[in-house]
Design a protein around this motif. Structure first.
Motif, PDB file in Angstrom:
ATOM      1  N   GLU A 149      52.041  45.192  33.690  1.00 48.67           N
ATOM      2  CA  GLU A 149      52.096  46.200  34.833  1.00 48.67           C
ATOM      3  C   GLU A 149      50.766  46.852  35.214  1.00 48.67           C
ATOM      4  OE1 GLU A 149      54.013  49.387  37.090  1.00 48.67           O
ATOM      5  OE2 GLU A 149      54.704  47.842  36.152  1.00 48.67           O
ATOM      6  N   LEU A 150      49.942  46.896  34.261  1.00 53.57           N
ATOM      7  CA  LEU A 150      48.514  47.434  34.342  1.00 53.57           C
ATOM      8  C   LEU A 150      47.696  46.572  35.139  1.00 53.57           C
ATOM      9  CD1 LEU A 150      46.174  49.397  31.792  1.00 53.57           C
ATOM     10  CD2 LEU A 150      45.234  47.657  33.320  1.00 53.57           C
ATOM     11  N   LEU A 151      47.708  45.259  35.046  1.00 49.21           N
ATOM     12  CA  LEU A 151      46.876  44.378  35.766  1.00 49.21           C
ATOM     13  C   LEU A 151      47.265  44.478  37.430  1.00 49.21           C
ATOM     14  CD1 LEU A 151      47.379  41.149  33.496  1.00 49.21           C
ATOM     15  CD2 LEU A 151      45.544  42.541  33.754  1.00 49.21           C
ATOM     16  N   GLY A 152      48.512  44.402  37.545  1.00 51.96           N
ATOM     17  CA  GLY A 152      48.787  44.681  39.103  1.00 51.96           C
ATOM     18  C   GLY A 152      49.252  42.957  39.551  1.00 51.96           C
ATOM     19  N   VAL A 153      49.652  42.791  41.006  1.00 53.11           N
ATOM     20  CA  VAL A 153      49.712  41.757  41.481  1.00 53.11           C
ATOM     21  C   VAL A 153      48.377  41.028  41.653  1.00 53.11           C
ATOM     22  CG1 VAL A 153      50.493  40.623  43.544  1.00 53.11           C
ATOM     23  CG2 VAL A 153      51.621  42.758  42.778  1.00 53.11           C
ATOM     24  N   TYR A 154      48.369  39.802  40.987  1.00 50.91           N
ATOM     25  CA  TYR A 154      47.004  38.906  41.145  1.00 50.91           C
ATOM     26  C   TYR A 154      45.845  39.637  40.439  1.00 50.91           C
ATOM     27  CZ  TYR A 154      49.925  36.068  44.268  1.00 50.91           C
ATOM     28  OH  TYR A 154      50.917  35.170  44.977  1.00 50.91           O
ATOM     29  N   ASP A 155      46.305  40.479  39.623  1.00 52.86           N
ATOM     30  CA  ASP A 155      45.194  41.288  38.680  1.00 52.86           C
ATOM     31  C   ASP A 155      44.380  42.218  39.687  1.00 52.86           C
ATOM     32  OD1 ASP A 155      45.824  39.820  36.458  1.00 52.86           O
ATOM     33  OD2 ASP A 155      44.017  38.491  36.709  1.00 52.86           O
ATOM     34  N   GLU A 156      45.191  42.932  40.628  1.00 53.33           N
ATOM     35  CA  GLU A 156      44.374  43.646  41.627  1.00 53.33           C
ATOM     36  C   GLU A 156      43.871  44.993  40.886  1.00 53.33           C
ATOM     37  OE1 GLU A 156      45.490  45.732  45.906  1.00 53.33           O
ATOM     38  OE2 GLU A 156      47.101  45.504  44.486  1.00 53.33           O
ATOM     39  N   ASN A 157      44.661  45.386  40.208  1.00 53.59           N
ATOM     40  CA  ASN A 157      44.410  46.875  39.695  1.00 53.59           C
ATOM     41  C   ASN A 157      43.228  46.500  38.683  1.00 53.59           C
ATOM     42  OD1 ASN A 157      46.354  48.121  40.875  1.00 53.59           O
ATOM     43  ND2 ASN A 157      47.672  48.145  39.069  1.00 53.59           N
ATOM     44  N   LEU A 158      43.171  45.391  37.868  1.00 52.60           N
ATOM     45  CA  LEU A 158      42.072  45.326  36.835  1.00 52.60           C
ATOM     46  C   LEU A 158      40.804  45.014  37.527  1.00 52.60           C
ATOM     47  CD1 LEU A 158      41.005  45.012  33.904  1.00 52.60           C
ATOM     48  CD2 LEU A 158      41.933  42.543  34.119  1.00 52.60           C
ATOM     49  N   ASN A 159      40.838  44.010  38.677  1.00 53.51           N
ATOM     50  CA  ASN A 159      39.532  43.741  39.312  1.00 53.51           C
ATOM     51  C   ASN A 159      39.186  44.863  40.081  1.00 53.51           C
ATOM     52  OD1 ASN A 159      40.069  41.092  38.899  1.00 53.51           O
ATOM     53  ND2 ASN A 159      41.242  40.564  40.733  1.00 53.51           N
ATOM     54  N   PHE A 160      39.737  45.928  40.460  1.00 53.33           N
ATOM     55  CA  PHE A 160      39.331  47.177  41.049  1.00 53.33           C
ATOM     56  C   PHE A 160      38.781  47.974  40.271  1.00 53.33           C
ATOM     57  CE2 PHE A 160      39.752  51.566  42.733  1.00 53.33           C
ATOM     58  CZ  PHE A 160      39.449  51.396  43.966  1.00 53.33           C
ATOM     59  N   ILE A 161      39.458  48.217  38.809  1.00 57.73           N
ATOM     60  CA  ILE A 161      38.812  48.936  37.886  1.00 57.73           C
ATOM     61  C   ILE A 161      37.167  48.316  37.500  1.00 57.73           C
ATOM     62  CG2 ILE A 161      38.792  49.387  35.307  1.00 57.73           C
ATOM     63  CD1 ILE A 161      42.015  49.653  35.816  1.00 57.73           C
ATOM     64  N   SER A 162      37.248  46.940  37.404  1.00 64.07           N
ATOM     65  CA  SER A 162      36.039  46.143  37.361  1.00 64.07           C
ATOM     66  C   SER A 162      34.914  46.549  38.211  1.00 64.07           C
ATOM     67  CB  SER A 162      36.219  44.863  37.183  1.00 64.07           C
ATOM     68  OG  SER A 162      35.215  44.155  36.916  1.00 64.07           O
ATOM     69  N   SER A 163      35.380  46.622  39.412  1.00 63.98           N
ATOM     70  CA  SER A 163      34.301  46.670  40.548  1.00 63.98           C
ATOM     71  C   SER A 163      33.711  48.333  40.478  1.00 63.98           C
ATOM     72  CB  SER A 163      34.743  46.281  41.803  1.00 63.98           C
ATOM     73  OG  SER A 163      35.918  47.018  42.497  1.00 63.98           O
ATOM     74  N   GLU A 164      34.884  49.048  40.335  1.00 65.90           N
ATOM     75  CA  GLU A 164      34.450  50.601  40.575  1.00 65.90           C
ATOM     76  C   GLU A 164      33.793  51.202  39.261  1.00 65.90           C
ATOM     77  OE1 GLU A 164      34.985  52.763  43.198  1.00 65.90           O
ATOM     78  OE2 GLU A 164      35.425  50.941  44.160  1.00 65.90           O
ATOM     79  N   THR A 165      33.662  50.387  38.204  1.00 64.87           N
ATOM     80  CA  THR A 165      32.957  50.799  36.869  1.00 64.87           C
ATOM     81  C   THR A 165      31.822  49.999  36.629  1.00 64.87           C
ATOM     82  OG1 THR A 165      34.413  49.648  35.685  1.00 64.87           O
ATOM     83  CG2 THR A 165      35.149  51.915  36.052  1.00 64.87           C
TER      84      THR A 165
END
Length: 322
Positions: A17-33
């Motif tokens: 659930e946290l990763l999101g579709v195609y890891d969208e959430n995780l990629n966003f966390i990565s770029s914003e931090t």
């Protein structure tokens, strides 16, 4: 600065659930931090400068806590969690988003989505008069209506009264067809919609016919005493100081008032002072009266709305500085 690595272990369901579709959430966390985050051995491996890794870890753990409570997350909630983590105030977010404020006619649970919204709801529950000041999309009106309906269902009040000034944004009421009620109906539409969702259409119409629900322009409040009622004044930035005084002094025994508005969207004629701004400034030290200021961080519409609100606020601050 040296780089560090940290692994955050997560339950497989929570991780998905946290990763999101195609890891969208995780990629966003990565770029914003400013970190590199990827799935590794049943968890998430975070690489980056120590202070950035700490922020990313806090975001991931907090989102995991929210998911574990059965709440869904989206891009807006991820953005908000990152904002809080960066400011060091992310603790307790899972409690905020899991507390039920009200339940709609269809059984949908209404919950706060931000810390600011939680403060707003708590203020309404604890005070007689509350000013909710903030930009569009922060849920000021919707949450106030939800709490008004809850108070009525709990027999804390006998009536729900919703009003707003008939001041238009760039159009003239006189040019619209119909009588005054027909002319102001479009301005009251957000209130109608929220009430119908909370009560259901049939119950809403029945309560409206019986006078349990009253929706009227602010001018209709003059000379009345509003007792045992939950009263909401919407778009209060467009009241004059005289209108605001008139409204506040209508309150009778057993009543509560919520006044909402956005001081960045005042449509009054030039030279007219906003009654909302004036009231907030002179009533701030009175017991039973509380002001809650919501910001772009509390916007719960499309993520772009928060960024638009933030951009306008920064532009106005810059212009004032110049």
């Amino acid at each position: 600065m040296s780089q560090i690595k940290k692994v955050v272990k997560l339950n497989s369901n929570v991780l998905a659930e946290l990763l999101g579709v195609y890891d969208e959430n995780l990629n966003f966390i990565s770029s914003e931090t400013n970190t590199v985050c990827y799935v590794d051995e049943g968890g998430i491996l975070i690489t980056g400068i120590e202070q950035d890794v700490i922020v990313a870890e806090k975001v991931i753990l907090k989102l995991a806590d929210i998911i574990a409570l059965g709440e869904s997350i989206n891009k807006s909630s991820v953005i908000y969690c990152i904002e809080l983590a960066k400011s060091g105030s992310v603790d307790g977010l899972e409690k905020v988003v899991s507390d039920v404020v009200a339940v709609t006619s269809r059984g949908k649970q209404i919950k706060c989505k931000t810390v600011g919204q939680k403060k707003y709801v708590d203020a309404i529950n604890k005070n007689t008069v509350v000013f909710g000041v903030g930009p569009a999309g922060t849920g000021k009106t919707y949450l106030a209506v939800a709490l008004a309906v809850t108070a009525y269902k709990n027999k804390e009040v006998e009536k729900i009264i919703l009003t707003r000034p008939a001041v238009e944004a760039g159009e003239k009421l006189g040019f619209l067809p119909g009588d005054l009620q027909t002319k102001v109906d479009p301005y009251l539409r957000p209130l109608y919609d929220a009430l119908q969702e909370m009560f259901g259409l049939e119950a809403y119409l029945k309560h409206l016919e019986r006078g349990v629900i009253e929706i009227a322009p602010l001018a209709y409040m003059r000379g009345r005493t509003l007792s045992h009622s939950f009263i909401i004044l919407d778009e209060a930035q467009n009241t004059t100081t005289e209108q605001m005084k008139m409204f506040l002094t209508r309150m009778g025994e057993g009543s509560r008032m919520v006044i909402t508005g956005d001081v960045t969207q005042i449509d009054l004629p030039a030279g007219k002072k906003s009654g909302l701004k004036h009231a907030v400034s002179i009533l701030k030290n009175i017991d039973g009266v509380e002001t809650v200021n919501l910001t772009y961080k509390d916007v719960v519409r499309h993520p772009l709305v928060a960024q638009i609100v933030k951009a306008y606020a920064e532009s106005e601050r810059k212009n004032k500085g110049e």
